[in-house]
Design a protein around this motif. Structure first.
Motif, PDB file in Angstrom:
ATOM      1  N   SER A 135       0.838  -1.194   0.000  1.00 22.68           N
ATOM      2  CA  SER A 135       0.000   0.000   0.000  1.00 22.68           C
ATOM      3  C   SER A 135       0.874   1.246   0.000  1.00 22.68           C
ATOM      4  N   TRP A 136       0.289   2.373  -0.414  1.00 17.07           N
ATOM      5  CA  TRP A 136       1.035   3.622  -0.396  1.00 17.07           C
ATOM      6  C   TRP A 136       1.442   3.992   1.024  1.00 17.07           C
ATOM      7  N   GLU A 137       0.575   3.690   1.978  1.00 15.30           N
ATOM      8  CA  GLU A 137       0.899   3.959   3.377  1.00 15.30           C
ATOM      9  C   GLU A 137       2.095   3.130   3.828  1.00 15.30           C
ATOM     10  N   GLY A 138       2.109   1.848   3.397  1.00 12.55           N
ATOM     11  CA  GLY A 138       3.222   0.979   3.748  1.00 12.55           C
ATOM     12  C   GLY A 138       4.532   1.451   3.136  1.00 12.55           C
ATOM     13  N   ILE A 139       4.460   1.909   1.883  1.00 13.86           N
ATOM     14  CA  ILE A 139       5.662   2.410   1.213  1.00 13.86           C
ATOM     15  C   ILE A 139       6.183   3.655   1.919  1.00 13.86           C
ATOM     16  N   LEU A 140       5.279   4.592   2.228  1.00 16.92           N
ATOM     17  CA  LEU A 140       5.678   5.841   2.872  1.00 16.92           C
ATOM     18  C   LEU A 140       6.280   5.588   4.252  1.00 16.92           C
ATOM     19  N   LEU A 141       5.576   4.812   5.080  1.00 16.60           N
ATOM     20  CA  LEU A 141       6.082   4.519   6.421  1.00 16.60           C
ATOM     21  C   LEU A 141       7.372   3.712   6.354  1.00 16.60           C
ATOM     22  N   GLY A 142       7.441   2.781   5.395  1.00 14.40           N
ATOM     23  CA  GLY A 142       8.636   1.962   5.257  1.00 14.40           C
ATOM     24  C   GLY A 142       9.851   2.784   4.881  1.00 14.40           C
ATOM     25  N   MET A 143       9.674   3.747   3.970  1.00 13.59           N
ATOM     26  CA  MET A 143      10.806   4.576   3.566  1.00 13.59           C
ATOM     27  C   MET A 143      11.212   5.542   4.678  1.00 13.59           C
ATOM     28  N   ILE A 144      10.216   6.046   5.434  1.00 13.21           N
ATOM     29  CA  ILE A 144      10.550   6.901   6.585  1.00 13.21           C
ATOM     30  C   ILE A 144      11.329   6.099   7.623  1.00 13.21           C
ATOM     31  N   ALA A 145      10.863   4.875   7.876  1.00 13.19           N
ATOM     32  CA  ALA A 145      11.547   4.011   8.840  1.00 13.19           C
ATOM     33  C   ALA A 145      12.949   3.659   8.352  1.00 13.19           C
ATOM     34  N   THR A 146      13.100   3.440   7.052  1.00 15.34           N
ATOM     35  CA  THR A 146      14.422   3.129   6.499  1.00 15.34           C
ATOM     36  C   THR A 146      15.361   4.321   6.641  1.00 15.34           C
ATOM     37  N   ALA A 147      14.862   5.527   6.358  1.00 19.24           N
ATOM     38  CA  ALA A 147      15.670   6.739   6.519  1.00 19.24           C
ATOM     39  C   ALA A 147      16.072   6.922   7.987  1.00 19.24           C
ATOM     40  N   ALA A 148      15.120   6.678   8.898  1.00 18.96           N
ATOM     41  CA  ALA A 148      15.423   6.785  10.331  1.00 18.96           C
ATOM     42  C   ALA A 148      16.444   5.733  10.752  1.00 18.96           C
TER      43      ALA A 148
END
Length: 259
Positions: A135-148
């Motif tokens: 999902s778009w939500e999963g992609i967004l949260l996943g990339m934020i978590a990866t950056a963090a």
């Protein structure tokens, strides 16, 4: 500040492009999650692990992607700068030397990603059952978590690197730390297959949030997102305070060539 950042990124990106073959080799060197994916998908066919073979495949493919985006080597670069006295010249500039390392890492990500994504596409062809549309939500949260996770990994390793002001083998700390990282980060196995007691203890450490947390979000597997970001913030605050303290103490200790 924007002009300085842009110049640093352009310079280091051009520098990274000079070593395309090395980037390919480093991307291929990160294939451990793919090897482990084959082991766990075979083991999961017998059941008893709580994840299906396809779910294991998705998880480890996302681990591969997260690892490509979060690899850090600042401790070896900084240690060499201190030992060889090259840090002295960087201290003359009106800019913290850490930004050179940040720009180097970010530029390397941009240069490496085409090769990593190509490898990921090949693996999806080899394991079609692992192909999924997050999902778009999963992609967004996943990339934020990866950056963090990258920021946390960089901060941790840079903090250890500052020990180079007192010893010529600061990288030894990273080698010891990497053992814990290897087993508790979710690189070898997802934390969901760990015994509950071990899993609960591991989730209080920073390690699971460096790989398991972002990989699980990207793979669409259940994970406590709120707890994950709170623990990341808590550990990041601790390492930031320790980092600044070591930096101030270390500068007084530094006696490299030209210092």
């Amino acid at each position: 500040m924007w002009r300085k950042s842009k110049t640093l990124l352009q310079v280091y990106y051009a520098y990274m492009l000079e070593y395309r073959a090395e980037l390919v080799l480093w991307a291929i060197a990160g294939l451990l999650p793919i090897i482990l994916m084959g082991v766990w998908t075979q083991a999961a066919q017998g059941g008893g692990f709580g994840l299906t073979p396809d779910e294991f495949a998705r998880y480890f493919l996302m681990v591969f992607l997260v690892r490509q985006l979060t690899v850090v080597w600042v401790i070896w670069d900084f240690e060499r700068e201190v030992v060889e006295g090259r840090l002295s010249f960087k201290l003359l500039r009106p800019m913290d030397p850490v930004w050179d390392h940040v720009a180097s890492h970010l530029s390397e990500r941009a240069a490496r990603m085409p090769f990593a994504l190509l490898l990921l596409a090949i693996f999806f062809l080899l394991y079609p059952g692992a192909l999924f549309v997050p999902s778009w939500e999963g992609i967004l949260l996943g990339m934020i978590a990866t950056a963090a996770s990258f920021a946390m990994r960089f901060l941790m390793q840079y903090t250890f690197a500052l020990v180079a002001f007192w010893t010529e083998r600061a990288s030894s700390l990273e080698e010891v730390w990497f053992i814990l990282y290897l087993f508790l980060s979710g690189l070898v196995a997802p934390l969901s297959v760990f015994p509950e007691v071990v899993r609960n203890i591991a989730l209080l450490t920073p390690f699971p949030y460096l790989v398991y947390f972002p990989a699980s979000i990207l793979a669409g597997q259940p994970v406590n997102i709120g707890q994950g970001f709170l623990v990341l913030l808590a550990w990041a605050s601790f390492f930031f305070i320790l980092n600044r303290w070591l930096w101030r103490k270390g500068l007084r200790q530094f006696s490299g060539m030209g210092a």
